[in-house]
Each structure stands twice: as C-alpha cells, then as structure tokens.
Design a protein around this motif. Structure first.
Motif, mmCIF file in Angstrom:
data_model
loop_
_atom_site.group_PDB
_atom_site.id
_atom_site.type_symbol
_atom_site.label_atom_id
_atom_site.label_comp_id
_atom_site.label_asym_id
_atom_site.label_seq_id
_atom_site.Cartn_x
_atom_site.Cartn_y
_atom_site.Cartn_z
ATOM 1 N N ASN A 255 0.819 -1.219 0.000
ATOM 2 C CA ASN A 255 0.000 0.000 0.000
ATOM 3 C C ASN A 255 0.851 1.267 0.000
ATOM 4 O O ASN A 255 0.429 2.292 -0.510
ATOM 5 N N GLU A 256 2.042 1.191 0.577
ATOM 6 C CA GLU A 256 2.894 2.380 0.676
ATOM 7 C C GLU A 256 4.003 2.391 -0.381
ATOM 8 O O GLU A 256 4.896 3.235 -0.325
ATOM 9 N N LEU A 257 3.932 1.471 -1.312
ATOM 10 C CA LEU A 257 4.993 1.329 -2.310
ATOM 11 C C LEU A 257 5.061 2.561 -3.219
ATOM 12 O O LEU A 257 4.048 3.010 -3.742
ATOM 13 N N LEU A 258 6.267 3.092 -3.368
ATOM 14 C CA LEU A 258 6.449 4.231 -4.267
ATOM 15 C C LEU A 258 6.694 3.717 -5.682
ATOM 16 O O LEU A 258 7.055 2.562 -5.882
ATOM 17 N N GLU A 259 6.543 4.623 -6.657
ATOM 18 C CA GLU A 259 6.650 4.205 -8.065
ATOM 19 C C GLU A 259 8.016 3.620 -8.401
ATOM 20 O O GLU A 259 8.134 2.708 -9.209
ATOM 21 N N ASN A 260 9.061 4.187 -7.784
ATOM 22 C CA ASN A 260 10.415 3.732 -8.124
ATOM 23 C C ASN A 260 10.874 2.531 -7.289
ATOM 24 O O ASN A 260 12.031 2.147 -7.343
ATOM 25 N N GLN A 261 9.973 1.995 -6.487
ATOM 26 C CA GLN A 261 10.357 0.863 -5.630
ATOM 27 C C GLN A 261 9.836 -0.454 -6.198
ATOM 28 O O GLN A 261 8.776 -0.486 -6.814
ATOM 29 N N ASN A 262 10.607 -1.489 -5.951
ATOM 30 C CA ASN A 262 10.234 -2.825 -6.415
ATOM 31 C C ASN A 262 9.923 -3.678 -5.177
ATOM 32 O O ASN A 262 10.792 -3.888 -4.339
ATOM 33 N N ILE A 263 8.702 -4.170 -5.109
ATOM 34 C CA ILE A 263 8.283 -4.911 -3.910
ATOM 35 C C ILE A 263 9.142 -6.162 -3.686
ATOM 36 O O ILE A 263 9.332 -6.608 -2.557
ATOM 37 N N GLU A 264 9.703 -6.688 -4.769
ATOM 38 C CA GLU A 264 10.527 -7.910 -4.635
ATOM 39 C C GLU A 264 11.815 -7.680 -3.845
ATOM 40 O O GLU A 264 12.484 -8.636 -3.473
ATOM 41 N N THR A 265 12.152 -6.405 -3.613
ATOM 42 C CA THR A 265 13.368 -6.116 -2.841
ATOM 43 C C THR A 265 13.061 -5.894 -1.363
ATOM 44 O O THR A 265 13.962 -5.634 -0.576
ATOM 45 N N PHE A 266 11.790 -5.966 -0.985
ATOM 46 C CA PHE A 266 11.405 -5.725 0.409
ATOM 47 C C PHE A 266 11.540 -7.018 1.229
ATOM 48 O O PHE A 266 11.206 -8.106 0.745
ATOM 49 N N SER A 267 11.958 -6.856 2.473
ATOM 50 C CA SER A 267 12.079 -8.017 3.368
ATOM 51 C C SER A 267 10.742 -8.732 3.525
ATOM 52 O O SER A 267 10.689 -9.962 3.552
ATOM 53 N N SER A 268 9.667 -7.937 3.652
ATOM 54 C CA SER A 268 8.353 -8.561 3.860
ATOM 55 C C SER A 268 8.012 -9.494 2.700
ATOM 56 O O SER A 268 7.498 -10.598 2.895
ATOM 57 N N PHE A 269 8.345 -9.057 1.478
ATOM 58 C CA PHE A 269 8.081 -9.890 0.295
ATOM 59 C C PHE A 269 8.928 -11.160 0.340
ATOM 60 O O PHE A 269 8.433 -12.273 0.113
ATOM 61 N N LEU A 270 10.216 -10.973 0.653
ATOM 62 C CA LEU A 270 11.134 -12.122 0.655
ATOM 63 C C LEU A 270 10.738 -13.141 1.726
ATOM 64 O O LEU A 270 10.821 -14.349 1.500
ATOM 65 N N VAL A 271 10.305 -12.632 2.886
ATOM 66 C CA VAL A 271 9.907 -13.558 3.953
ATOM 67 C C VAL A 271 8.630 -14.304 3.550
ATOM 68 O O VAL A 271 8.527 -15.519 3.758
ATOM 69 N N VAL A 272 7.690 -13.594 2.928
ATOM 70 C CA VAL A 272 6.456 -14.269 2.481
ATOM 71 C C VAL A 272 6.786 -15.315 1.409
ATOM 72 O O VAL A 272 6.211 -16.411 1.393
ATOM 73 N N LYS A 273 7.754 -14.978 0.550
ATOM 74 C CA LYS A 273 8.196 -15.956 -0.462
ATOM 75 C C LYS A 273 8.744 -17.207 0.234
ATOM 76 O O LYS A 273 8.433 -18.337 -0.156
ATOM 77 N N ASN A 274 9.519 -16.990 1.293
ATOM 78 C CA ASN A 274 10.064 -18.133 2.052
ATOM 79 C C ASN A 274 8.961 -18.935 2.744
ATOM 80 O O ASN A 274 9.022 -20.155 2.813
ATOM 81 N N ILE A 275 7.965 -18.210 3.278
ATOM 82 C CA ILE A 275 6.840 -18.896 3.941
ATOM 83 C C ILE A 275 6.145 -19.801 2.925
ATOM 84 O O ILE A 275 5.815 -20.954 3.201
ATOM 85 N N THR A 276 5.939 -19.256 1.706
ATOM 86 C CA THR A 276 5.268 -20.026 0.649
ATOM 87 C C THR A 276 6.077 -21.275 0.328
ATOM 88 O O THR A 276 5.545 -22.393 0.295
ATOM 89 N N ARG A 277 7.359 -21.064 0.085
ATOM 90 C CA ARG A 277 8.224 -22.189 -0.283
ATOM 91 C C ARG A 277 8.250 -23.232 0.837
ATOM 92 O O ARG A 277 8.123 -24.430 0.576
ATOM 93 N N GLU A 278 8.385 -22.755 2.074
ATOM 94 C CA GLU A 278 8.469 -23.652 3.222
ATOM 95 C C GLU A 278 7.212 -24.531 3.319
ATOM 96 O O GLU A 278 7.301 -25.735 3.498
ATOM 97 N N ASN A 279 6.052 -23.890 3.174
ATOM 98 C CA ASN A 279 4.806 -24.639 3.323
ATOM 99 C C ASN A 279 4.519 -25.516 2.110
ATOM 100 O O ASN A 279 3.928 -26.583 2.248
#
Lengths: 175, 252
Positions: A103-127
């Motif tokens: 929701n707070e992502l700026l235009e020049n930011q890539n969500i894939e570089t955020f820790s929250s995204f990376l941790v959710v990716k790990n949660i997905t992979r783990e499960n």
C-alpha cells in the motif's frame, strides 16, 4: 510523589498513542516497535489477507491456487506450549506487513526487494515443501512455484476477493 | 511471598516459555529458512553493522546460543539484580526480535520488554527496596495503560461499538471460523468497558480483586479464541505489580 506519578502516566499515554507508520523510510523504527509499544490490539476490521500458491511441473502444467498457511489447531496443552500456532500467527503478521508495504509502495520501488516480500516468499516455499514432502516430490512434480496475495471481504453482505499481487514464478532450487 | 518475588517467578515462567517454544522451532529449522539472512538484509540498507549482527544471530547455532544465553541472563538478573546482566538481556532480546522483523508474537514481546526495562531500571538503585518499587511501578503503569489504550482504540471504532469487529476478528484467526461464539454486541461492550475501566482496579480494594480476577478469564478467552498463550502469561505476570500499585495508591 503522586503528582509526578500522574505526569509520568500522562507522558507514557501520549507516547504510546502517537501514530507510527510502516513504510520503508520508517522501516528501522518499525523494526524497533517492541521497544515502544502502541497497544493497538484488534483496532479495526479489514479484509482478510490470503496467501495462495500454485506449483508448475517440468511440462508447464500448473496446479490450482491453494491456501499456503495451514489452519491452526488448539489443544489444552497449548496453554503452556504453543510453538506451532505462534509460528502461524507470525506468518500471518508478516503477510499483513507485506500488504502495508504494498500500500505504501512508491513508483520507483520494487516490492521484490522488500524483506516482507522475501519472507512471504520463504513462507510459501516452506509450506509448499511440506505439502510436496507428503507426496508430490517423489513424482518429480514440482519445478516452480508462484504465490498470490489477495484480500477477502466476508463481513459485508457482498462477499468479494481482490488480488493485490501475483508473484513471478520461482524455481524451488533457486532459493 | 512478596509481590516482587511473585513477579520474578512469573517473569521466569514467561522467559522459559519463550525459550522452549523458540528452541523447538529452531530445531525444526523452519524459522531459519523463513527468516533468513538474505531475506532480512533489505531492512538494514543503511545500518550495515546491525545487518551483520542480525545475519549472524539468524544462523541456527548462534540463534540457539543467543536464546540460551538470554534465558540464563534473565535468571542471573533476577537472582543478583545485576545491571550488566539486564543490559545484556535487553541487547540479546533486541536481536532475537529483529530476526522476526520486530516481534515474533506482537504485544506479548512488547510487554516482555517492559519487564526487562523495569528490572534494568530497578537494578540502578543502590537501595534494593527502592529498586523493587521502581520495577513494580514501571510494570504496573504500562500494564494498566495497555488495557486503557486498547479500550480507547476500540470504542472510537463503529465496528467495535456495533459488535461486528469481534465477530470478524474471531472468524479471521488462524483457526478459521471453527470457534463458535454468540452475543458479539454484548461481548464487545463488555470487553471495551472492562478495558476502559481497568484503571479503577487501582483505586478500591474490591475493584482491584474484581478486575484482576476477571482479567484471568479475559486472557484465557483471548487464548481460546486467538491461540495467544504468550499474551496470557505475560499479562498475568504483571498482576502482582498492579496489585502492588493499587495497595500503594489506596494507602497514600
């Protein structure tokens, strides 16, 4: 002494009531939130965040979207010993943080570089690996996975589901 | 048994619950695969020193050593009232929560820090009785404030006032909608009234007993519906302090 005490209570009250945001610029302060509690528990209802994923095999065939975070199971002994449910709650909290970041992502930011995204990716992979271990992996089924974040509204008369993010495909071994 | 000793015992219990739960998850390795160094580093782009430390502590072996040392130091701090031990506990606890991006279990981690700050602050007093008094005051003020603010936050929201919020929160837990509950409107108002009224626990002997006893049931309900066992133990551990503050206020 009593006057000082009341002033002290007032200062603490004001401090904890101050609003704090979770955007990337305030990220470090956000990480230190355990130090400065807000006590904003169950503040207001919102749409329910959902994490779903699907798997693709070597032939490009994909499974249906399936819920990633399993349902908890509460027993009387969990009153003292509840690591699994606490882990699931921490997963759910991380998912909520990713939605804040989206929701707070700026235009020049890539969500894939955020820790929250990376941790959710790990949660997905783990499960998914837990699911795979239950049968798919032996068939060499899994090659890639993809996850999706949605918001499910089930408290109004109109039930709806809004997809917020669909990740790229990730190879299991790349992580 | 003194109220300070009871607080110490309850804090030990909370520290042990944290220790055994996190240790068990660490040996499963799942938490280390999810909250790993590579995923945590974007949070510390401008804080390279902290990034390095968080990365190190997120490694399974060092995580277990940190957790074990933290638990041991809590006991050393409680027994010897050592400022050095409490300082180390605060630093180690900070790294343990940074691995989970701030908190592992939300408010209960925050209240655990309130305990640590209280004991740390109390250890500076040359007069141990004054130090104990500071610790009990500190913990009780934050605990009472936590209830009162949680009440304010709720009562300003229409969804809490009409009972809808409680119903939705219970349906959105990790247990899904398996937990059945009725009378959400009444329960919502009971919750808000109880939280907003909690400061009254300090002023009259009868209200102290009523609020502290009902608090046990309240937190048990939170455990039953939301699975938050750590919240139960952490908040109940503040009750001897609240009782101490109530006695102090009623006699002064």
């Amino acid at each position: 002494m009593q006057e000082n005490f009341l002033i002290y209570v007032l200062i603490i009250g004001i401090l904890v009531l101050l609003p704090r945001k979770t955007g990337k610029n305030k990220q470090f302060l956000f990480l230190l939130r355990a130090f400065i509690p807000t006590w904003r528990f169950f503040e207001d209802i919102g749409d329910q965040p959902l994490l779903e994923a699907r798997i693709q095999n070597q032939n490009g065939e994909t499974t249906q979207w399936e819920t990633v975070i399993p349902k908890g199971n509460l027993k009387p002994n969990h009153f003292f010993w509840n690591p699994e449910n606490n882990k699931l709650i921490a997963y759910q909290t991380t998912l909520t943080h990713l939605i804040f970041d989206l929701n707070e992502l700026l235009e020049n930011q890539n969500i894939e570089t955020f820790s929250s995204f990376l941790v959710v990716k790990n949660i997905t992979r783990e499960n998914l690996l837990i699911t795979l271990a239950k049968g798919f992996e032996e068939n060499g089924y899994a090659n890639k996975f993809q996850f999706k974040i949605s918001l499910k509204s089930d408290f109004s008369s109109k039930k709806s589901k809004l997809d917020l993010l669909i990740s790229p495909w990730y190879k299991f071994e790349d992580l | 048994m003194s109220l300070f000793l009871l607080t110490q015992i309850l804090l030990s219990l909370v520290a042990l619950i944290h220790f055994f739960e996190l240790m068990s998850l660490s040996f499963q390795m799942s938490i280390h695969r999810v909250w790993n160094c590579g995923s945590l580093t974007p949070d510390y782009v401008n804080h390279k020193f902290i990034k390095g430390l968080v990365c190190k502590v997120s490694q399974p072996n060092l995580f277990r050593w940190t957790l074990s040392l933290r638990t041991l130091l809590v006991f050393i701090g409680l027994v010897w009232n050592s400022t050095l031990a409490w300082t180390a506990v605060l630093i180690l606890s900070l790294f343990l929560v940074l691995i989970f991006r701030g908190t592992f279990n939300g408010g209960s981690d925050s209240l655990f820090f309130i305990f640590l700050w209280g004991f740390w602050g109390g250890s500076f007093f040359s007069d141990p009785v004054l130090g104990q008094k500071f610790t009990l005051f500190w913990i009780s003020v934050f605990s009472v404030t936590s209830y009162f603010i949680a009440g304010i936050i709720k009562i300003v929201k229409p969804n809490w006032r009409n009972g809808k919020a409680l119903k939705v929160f219970i349906s959105q837990t990790i247990f899904g909608s398996t937990r059945k509950l009725f009378g959400f409107f009444i329960l919502s108002w009971l919750t808000m009234s109880w939280e907003l009224g909690f400061p009254f626990a300090l002023f009259f002997k009868s209200s102290t007993l009523i609020f502290l006893t009902s608090g046990i049931f309240f937190h048990f309900g939170v455990f039953y519906f939301f699975g938050l066992n750590r919240f139960f133990w952490t908040w109940i551990a503040t009750y001897p302090s609240i009782y101490y503050l109530s006695l102090w206020i009623q006699t002064n």
